[in-house]
Design an enzyme around this catalytic site. Structure first.
Site, mmCIF file in Angstrom:
data_model
loop_
_atom_site.group_PDB
_atom_site.id
_atom_site.type_symbol
_atom_site.label_atom_id
_atom_site.label_comp_id
_atom_site.label_asym_id
_atom_site.label_seq_id
_atom_site.Cartn_x
_atom_site.Cartn_y
_atom_site.Cartn_z
ATOM 1 N N HIS A 137 -5.690 -2.894 -2.671
ATOM 2 C CA HIS A 137 -5.369 -1.933 -3.732
ATOM 3 C C HIS A 137 -5.388 -2.555 -5.120
ATOM 4 O O HIS A 137 -5.027 -1.895 -6.092
ATOM 5 C CB HIS A 137 -4.008 -1.282 -3.460
ATOM 6 C CG HIS A 137 -3.973 -0.572 -2.158
ATOM 7 N ND1 HIS A 137 -4.470 0.700 -1.993
ATOM 8 C CD2 HIS A 137 -3.562 -0.979 -0.936
ATOM 9 C CE1 HIS A 137 -4.341 1.059 -0.722
ATOM 10 N NE2 HIS A 137 -3.794 0.061 -0.058
ATOM 11 N N LYS A 174 -12.100 1.479 -1.591
ATOM 12 C CA LYS A 174 -11.031 2.048 -2.426
ATOM 13 C C LYS A 174 -11.523 2.087 -3.872
ATOM 14 O O LYS A 174 -12.392 2.880 -4.169
ATOM 15 C CB LYS A 174 -9.751 1.262 -2.184
ATOM 16 C CG LYS A 174 -9.242 1.579 -0.759
ATOM 17 C CD LYS A 174 -8.119 0.760 -0.249
ATOM 18 C CE LYS A 174 -7.799 1.257 1.158
ATOM 19 N NZ LYS A 174 -7.028 0.299 1.946
ATOM 20 N N SER A 229 0.791 -1.229 0.000
ATOM 21 C CA SER A 229 0.000 0.000 0.000
ATOM 22 C C SER A 229 0.823 1.278 0.000
ATOM 23 O O SER A 229 0.333 2.318 -0.421
ATOM 24 C CB SER A 229 -0.966 0.005 1.186
ATOM 25 O OG SER A 229 -0.279 -0.199 2.393
HETATM 26 C C1 LIG Z 1 -6.969 0.165 3.432
HETATM 27 C C2 LIG Z 1 -6.421 -1.174 3.685
HETATM 28 C C3 LIG Z 1 -7.041 -2.043 4.572
HETATM 29 C C4 LIG Z 1 -8.185 -1.618 5.442
HETATM 30 O O1 LIG Z 1 -9.370 -1.535 4.740
HETATM 31 P P1 LIG Z 1 -10.512 -0.575 5.289
HETATM 32 O O2 LIG Z 1 -11.712 -0.994 4.547
HETATM 33 O O3 LIG Z 1 -10.058 0.806 4.981
HETATM 34 O O4 LIG Z 1 -10.609 -0.817 6.770
HETATM 35 C C5 LIG Z 1 -6.554 -3.322 4.682
HETATM 36 N N1 LIG Z 1 -5.473 -3.714 3.980
HETATM 37 C C6 LIG Z 1 -4.823 -2.898 3.142
HETATM 38 C C7 LIG Z 1 -3.635 -3.391 2.400
HETATM 39 C C8 LIG Z 1 -5.268 -1.597 2.983
HETATM 40 O O5 LIG Z 1 -4.615 -0.767 2.180
#
Ligand SMILES: *Cc1c(COP(=O)(O)O)cnc(C)c1O
Length: 409
Positions: free
Chosen positions: A221, A252, A193
């Site tokens: 992602h 996302k 990330s």
């Molecule tokens: C954003 C993210 C999460 C968390 O997801 P949310 O729905 O925002 O709680 C988990 N793993 C990764 C790799 C992320 O980038």
């Protein structure tokens, strides 16, 4: 709370400020999009994870209104009590069908966030192990929610935890060779990330097969963005295996909120029975699930394809045309394009100069990234234009020049 605790909090916050590690909230007045209004200023945003530009999509806004008319605004209870609606059921079916080509007997379980999905998947897996009978292998740069899931699982089951470098799998192999624990789980981000590079999922899967481990891939992602149809990293890498526990997030690229675990049906059924974060949390509003069904249709359809093509165009312009004098650009092929500056001070100064120039790109500092690798995390959205990226390139080159001059005097 004792008065001492409050005093300590105050001192430690002052300490964070001194180390340039204090984080500040900024209040946005506009929907999440490439143009943001913060206070009384218009900023070009290159920082959200709304990669396909769906967070403010008219069809999804409409679907949310429709969903709340049909189902109200709250679910009223956890899934196992009375909160599981037809909208959740449909969404889970659709999510499972997205991953079925890559995971045989796929079933999906929807969560209000990726954080909760990761806690549930890892602690749920750990509950299958006899005491002292579990090894967890975790990529060093994994997301905090995976790390916390591993910490919780290892506290509960006394699991052994091993960290590995995802660019150098020999060390992972060496530990696995000697591992006699009955249950083993390898845990990795799909797309890292803060760096934007991909995990070597094929190699990890091969290792998992050789050592009878399962592989958890957190594709937060990649879901929506990777693969011809946007089904994620397993589609892109052309992988099919019943050893995979797949996590996708829906706040996302999918533009809404929530997450899901997808795995073989027996594992999902086990999580429904025993996954505490799943069992003891109120179901997400059904209207959100209803909206997500629409989002999946966009992702899979022609519009999703066009949006992914636009994203590829932007990434190519950045990779071809951005050259720094002293800073380093990552070779990332995803929408996450970090510029690593090293010190917290440089990263903060760059973020401040970007802000002065009308850009919203925050500095990312430890502990989100390793000490000494503070950075600008630039992200692209399909709603950006090629001109937006070229303009950003010009601005960043100017800012680098200013900072290099300042540091050399
Ligand atoms: C954003 C993210 C999460 C968390 O997801 P949310 O729905 O925002 O709680 C988990 N793993 C990764 C790799 C992320 O980038």
């Amino acid at each position: 709370m004792s008065f001492l605790a409050l005093q300590l909090a105050k001192e430690q916050i002052a300490d964070l400020e001194l180390q340039l590690l204090k984080r500040k909230l900024r209040v946005s007045q506009s929907p999440c999009d490439t143009n943001a209004v913060v206070g009384d200023r218009q900023l070009k945003a290159f920082c959200s994870n709304d990669y396909l530009g769906l967070a403010n999509h008219p069809d999804l806004i409409k679907a949310l209104a429709e969903g709340s008319k049909k189902y109200g605004v709250g679910s009223g209870a956890s899934h196992l009590i009375s909160g599981h609606s037809a909208a959740h059921e449909l969404l889970e079916k659709k999510l499972a069908s997205f991953q079925e080509p890559f995971i045989p007997n796929a079933r999906a379980l929807f969560f209000s966030s990726g954080y909760l999905a990761n806690l549930t998947a890892i602690t749920g897996f750990a509950k299958l192990a006899p005491r002292n009978g579990l090894s967890l292998y975790s990529a060093k740069l994994n997301h905090a929610s995976l790390i916390d899931g591993i910490r919780l699982a290892s506290a509960q089951n006394n699991a052994s935890v091993h960290l590995f470098d995802h660019t150098q799998l020999d060390s992972l192999l060496n530990v696995l060779k000697e591992d006699t624990k009955p249950l083993k789980l390898i845990v990795t981000d799909g797309v890292f990330s803060m760096d934007g590079d991909l995990a070597p999922v094929k190699e990890l899967l091969k290792i998992a097969e050789q050592h009878d481990a399962l592989l958890l891939v957190d594709d937060a992602h990649g879901f929506g963005v990777l693969g011809e149809q946007g089904h994620g990293i397993l589609e892109q890498e052309n992988i099919r295996s019943d050893r995979i526990i797949y996590i996708g997030t829906l706040g996302k690229a999918a533009g809404v909120s929530g997450a899901f675990i997808c795995a073989q049906d027996y594992f999902i059924e086990w999580l429904i029975q025993k996954g505490r974060p799943y069992i003891y949390s109120t179901a997400t509003p059904p209207a959100i699930a209803h909206t997500l069904v629409k989002s999946l249709e966009i992702i899979e359809g022609d519009e999703g394809k066009k949006r992914r093509a636009q994203l590829s165009r932007l990434i190519k312009v950045w990779q071809d045309e951005m050259t720094f004098a002293g800073w380093t650009k990552s070779p990332s092929c995803t929408s996450i394009q970090p510029v690593i500056l090293g010190s917290n001070a440089s990263a903060l100064m760059a973020a401040k100069l970007l802000d002065d120039a009308g850009y919203w790109i925050p500095a990312i500092r430890p502990p989100t990234v390793p000490v000494g690798s503070a950075r600008l995390r630039i992200t692209f959205s399909a709603n950006h234009s090629v001109d937006d990226v070229r303009e950003l390139i010009r601005t960043l080159k100017d800012i680098e020049q200013k900072i290099l001059e300042k540091n050399s005097t």
